[in-house]
Write an enzyme that holds these catalytic residues in place. Structure first.
Site, mmCIF file in Angstrom:
data_model
loop_
_atom_site.group_PDB
_atom_site.id
_atom_site.type_symbol
_atom_site.label_atom_id
_atom_site.label_comp_id
_atom_site.label_asym_id
_atom_site.label_seq_id
_atom_site.Cartn_x
_atom_site.Cartn_y
_atom_site.Cartn_z
ATOM 1 N N ASN A 38 54.656 45.269 -72.449
ATOM 2 C CA ASN A 38 54.995 44.018 -72.616
ATOM 3 C C ASN A 38 54.359 42.920 -71.533
ATOM 4 O O ASN A 38 54.125 43.174 -70.186
ATOM 5 C CB ASN A 38 56.624 43.688 -72.093
ATOM 6 C CG ASN A 38 57.069 42.445 -72.659
ATOM 7 O OD1 ASN A 38 56.565 41.199 -73.063
ATOM 8 N ND2 ASN A 38 58.330 42.220 -72.398
ATOM 9 N N HIS A 123 73.687 43.920 -75.084
ATOM 10 C CA HIS A 123 73.741 42.965 -74.111
ATOM 11 C C HIS A 123 74.489 41.567 -74.440
ATOM 12 O O HIS A 123 74.253 41.031 -75.584
ATOM 13 C CB HIS A 123 72.291 42.304 -74.237
ATOM 14 C CG HIS A 123 71.344 43.463 -73.556
ATOM 15 N ND1 HIS A 123 70.118 43.396 -72.940
ATOM 16 C CD2 HIS A 123 71.516 44.946 -73.473
ATOM 17 C CE1 HIS A 123 69.497 44.424 -72.605
ATOM 18 N NE2 HIS A 123 70.482 45.341 -73.036
ATOM 19 N N TYR A 160 67.988 35.469 -65.141
ATOM 20 C CA TYR A 160 67.401 36.784 -65.755
ATOM 21 C C TYR A 160 68.840 37.134 -66.903
ATOM 22 O O TYR A 160 69.919 37.527 -66.528
ATOM 23 C CB TYR A 160 67.138 38.100 -65.120
ATOM 24 C CG TYR A 160 67.039 39.376 -66.038
ATOM 25 C CD1 TYR A 160 65.814 39.417 -66.655
ATOM 26 C CD2 TYR A 160 67.929 40.217 -65.845
ATOM 27 C CE1 TYR A 160 65.683 40.359 -67.264
ATOM 28 C CE2 TYR A 160 67.528 41.369 -66.851
ATOM 29 C CZ TYR A 160 66.758 41.459 -67.489
ATOM 30 O OH TYR A 160 66.417 42.520 -68.020
ATOM 31 N N HIS A 213 67.891 43.699 -61.985
ATOM 32 C CA HIS A 213 66.379 43.374 -62.161
ATOM 33 C C HIS A 213 65.642 43.118 -60.840
ATOM 34 O O HIS A 213 64.681 42.396 -60.763
ATOM 35 C CB HIS A 213 66.248 41.975 -63.210
ATOM 36 C CG HIS A 213 65.251 42.417 -64.138
ATOM 37 N ND1 HIS A 213 63.990 41.744 -64.042
ATOM 38 C CD2 HIS A 213 65.012 43.193 -65.219
ATOM 39 C CE1 HIS A 213 63.141 42.225 -65.064
ATOM 40 N NE2 HIS A 213 63.700 43.047 -65.647
ATOM 41 N N GLU A 237 72.313 48.314 -62.603
ATOM 42 C CA GLU A 237 70.801 48.772 -62.841
ATOM 43 C C GLU A 237 69.747 48.093 -61.835
ATOM 44 O O GLU A 237 70.081 46.668 -61.778
ATOM 45 C CB GLU A 237 70.621 48.586 -64.285
ATOM 46 C CG GLU A 237 69.031 48.649 -64.770
ATOM 47 C CD GLU A 237 68.873 48.304 -66.260
ATOM 48 O OE1 GLU A 237 67.751 48.049 -66.716
ATOM 49 O OE2 GLU A 237 70.038 47.902 -66.928
ATOM 50 N N GLU A 263 62.887 51.974 -65.648
ATOM 51 C CA GLU A 263 62.393 51.730 -66.727
ATOM 52 C C GLU A 263 60.839 51.392 -66.482
ATOM 53 O O GLU A 263 60.027 51.451 -67.585
ATOM 54 C CB GLU A 263 62.914 50.385 -67.368
ATOM 55 C CG GLU A 263 62.693 49.000 -66.624
ATOM 56 C CD GLU A 263 63.446 47.816 -67.106
ATOM 57 O OE1 GLU A 263 62.889 46.797 -67.331
ATOM 58 O OE2 GLU A 263 64.728 48.026 -67.552
ATOM 59 N N HIS A 313 65.676 52.816 -71.326
ATOM 60 C CA HIS A 313 65.593 51.412 -71.439
ATOM 61 C C HIS A 313 65.202 51.538 -73.008
ATOM 62 O O HIS A 313 64.682 52.272 -73.750
ATOM 63 C CB HIS A 313 64.004 51.134 -70.812
ATOM 64 C CG HIS A 313 63.735 49.847 -71.050
ATOM 65 N ND1 HIS A 313 64.390 48.448 -70.726
ATOM 66 C CD2 HIS A 313 62.507 49.256 -71.667
ATOM 67 C CE1 HIS A 313 63.585 47.696 -71.048
ATOM 68 N NE2 HIS A 313 62.506 47.850 -71.717
ATOM 69 N N ASP A 317 61.453 44.813 -76.103
ATOM 70 C CA ASP A 317 59.844 44.974 -75.895
ATOM 71 C C ASP A 317 59.167 46.348 -76.181
ATOM 72 O O ASP A 317 58.134 46.804 -76.050
ATOM 73 C CB ASP A 317 59.597 44.650 -74.350
ATOM 74 C CG ASP A 317 60.159 45.655 -73.215
ATOM 75 O OD1 ASP A 317 61.120 46.559 -73.941
ATOM 76 O OD2 ASP A 317 60.018 45.477 -71.995
ATOM 77 N N GLU A 340 70.150 52.211 -74.281
ATOM 78 C CA GLU A 340 70.186 50.675 -74.357
ATOM 79 C C GLU A 340 69.564 50.326 -75.760
ATOM 80 O O GLU A 340 68.880 51.215 -76.403
ATOM 81 C CB GLU A 340 69.165 50.192 -73.320
ATOM 82 C CG GLU A 340 69.018 48.512 -73.537
ATOM 83 C CD GLU A 340 67.907 48.079 -72.393
ATOM 84 O OE1 GLU A 340 68.271 46.912 -71.932
ATOM 85 O OE2 GLU A 340 67.281 48.593 -72.059
#
Length: 403
Positions: A38, A123, A160, A213, A237, A263, A313, A317, A340
């Site tokens: 990504n 999510h 985020y 994040h 996470e 990830e 992950h 992306d 995920e």
């Protein structure tokens, strides 16, 4: 000998950029691998075209481990996200070919299924706590047993994990990187309120997750984990930057909230200390960025020795090729934890027709031979590459910070 006679790179953008490697063998069997990184997609394209494909032609497609070692050890400049993503694409494509020749879904070649399906999480996000909970209820109605919650932080213009299009979150955009603003103090005040309200509204029978994040220091993460303990998160996470392995020891000393990270990891050396010292509970490394199925299975086996489970992950992306590969991996490893699952757009699903399917909170890779996914090259050609960058982050005083 099953010779590799052709390998080509396909770049397409059905809503976001994806890079695909397609390998053809001397008997006409093809295999596909995802090579998407990504925001740095073209770096992997160049690495594949200029450095790997010339060395692939003429090799035995059956010798997956040998090919993997050739490109890993032979490059001298080992590891890193570009090289390991490119290597993963080769690895996926070769496993796809081998399973097609065997006439069975890949998970059967990997030892068979360890479970009936792969539990996934969705999510849920919103500008407010109420919006986030409303989105979470939609996932519950779809049968999800695990949901990640992200909400806007009062006083910050953007956060985020929060997007206008709830199901198809994509942070990368064109032109130059978007600059976001971050406040740790505002976030730490807000996050526990989100999970207090969510646990009360959603009940005790759903697993709740949260992604920081990489925004906190170890002591800040320890404080957050402690504050979230009453709400029994499935995991917290990326609480701190992933390369700070020693920092997780400090977090562990302050909270029993389960920790997940990885990830951005590309090899076992990125997480060896985390696993050996049992500083994490879930490893988020991916088939795509950790060198493919061959390498991730080795990392997972090492993690299994230390009671660390997988939690790959699986955001948008990664193309449906990686999702398919991840599901075969998930189904076949004994220490699977959670997967995920961010749904791709209809346009992406059309470009990458696939056999995997969702039902009652679980995904299954399907029974098609190989990975069970392909690329429609004609349709992919209708979506040319568009330059896109991931955002960057600044503190409120203008200091550059972790995104």
């Amino acid at each position: 000998m099953l010779k590799i006679i052709d390998a080509k790179v396909i770049v397409t953008c059905p809503g976001r950029n994806f890079v695909t490697l397609k390998i053809t063998t001397s008997d006409g069997v093809t295999g596909v691998g995802d090579a998407t990184l990504n925001g740095r997609e073209l770096a992997v394209v160049s690495y594949l075209r200029d450095h790997m494909i010339p060395c692939l032609i003429g090799r035995d497609a059956h010798r997956i481990e040998d090919v993997w070692q050739f490109f890993y050890r032979g490059s001298y400049w080992r590891g890193g996200p570009v090289a390991m993503t490119a290597l993963a694409a080769v690895d996926m494509a070769l496993w796809d070919i081998k399973a097609k020749l065997a006439g069975m879904p890949l998970y059967q070649l990997l030892g068979g299924a360890c479970r009936e399906g792969v539990m996934v999480y969705g999510h849920a996000n919103g500008e407010t706590i109420e919006d986030t909970i409303a989105e979470a209820r939609k996932y519950q109605a779809l049968g999800y047993k695990a949901i990640r919650l992200q909400s806007g932080v009062p006083g910050l213009p953007s956060t985020y994990g929060v997007s206008g299009d709830k199901m198809f979150y994509e942070p990368a955009d064109g032109n130059l990187p978007t600059e976001n603003v971050w406040s740790t103090s505002k976030y730490l005040k807000h996050a526990p309120k989100l999970f207090e309200a969510a646990r009360e509204a959603l009940g005790d029978d759903v697993h709740l997750l949260h992604d920081v994040h990489h925004r906190l220091t170890p002591i800040e993460a320890g404080r957050l984990g402690k504050d979230l303990e009453p709400y029994r998160l499935f995991w917290l996470e990326d609480a701190v930057p992933a390369e700070n392995q020693a920092g997780f020891r400090l977090i562990r000393q302050h909270t029993t909230t389960p920790l997940a990270v990885g990830e951005i990891f590309s090899h076992v050396w990125d997480c060896k200390q985390l696993i050996e010292e049992q500083l994490i509970d879930y490893l988020r490394a991916t088939v795509l960025h950790a060198g493919g199925i061959t390498n991730l299975r080795k990392i997972a086996a090492f993690a299994d020795l230390h009671h660390v489970r997988t939690g790959c992950h699986g955001a948008t992306d990664l193309s449906p090729i990686t999702m398919a590969a991840a599901l075969h991996f998930d189904l076949s490893v004994s220490n699977f934890g959670l997967q995920e699952y961010m749904r791709h757009t209809p346009e992406t699903d059309a470009v990458f027709p696939h056999a995997y399917s969702y039902k009652d909170g679980m995904l299954h890779p399907g029974e098609a031979p190989g990975l069970g996914v392909d690329i429609d090259e004609a349709l992919a050609g209708q979506y040319p590459y568009k330059r896109a960058y991931l955002p960057v982050n600044r503190l409120e005083d203008g200091t550059m910070y972790n995104w």
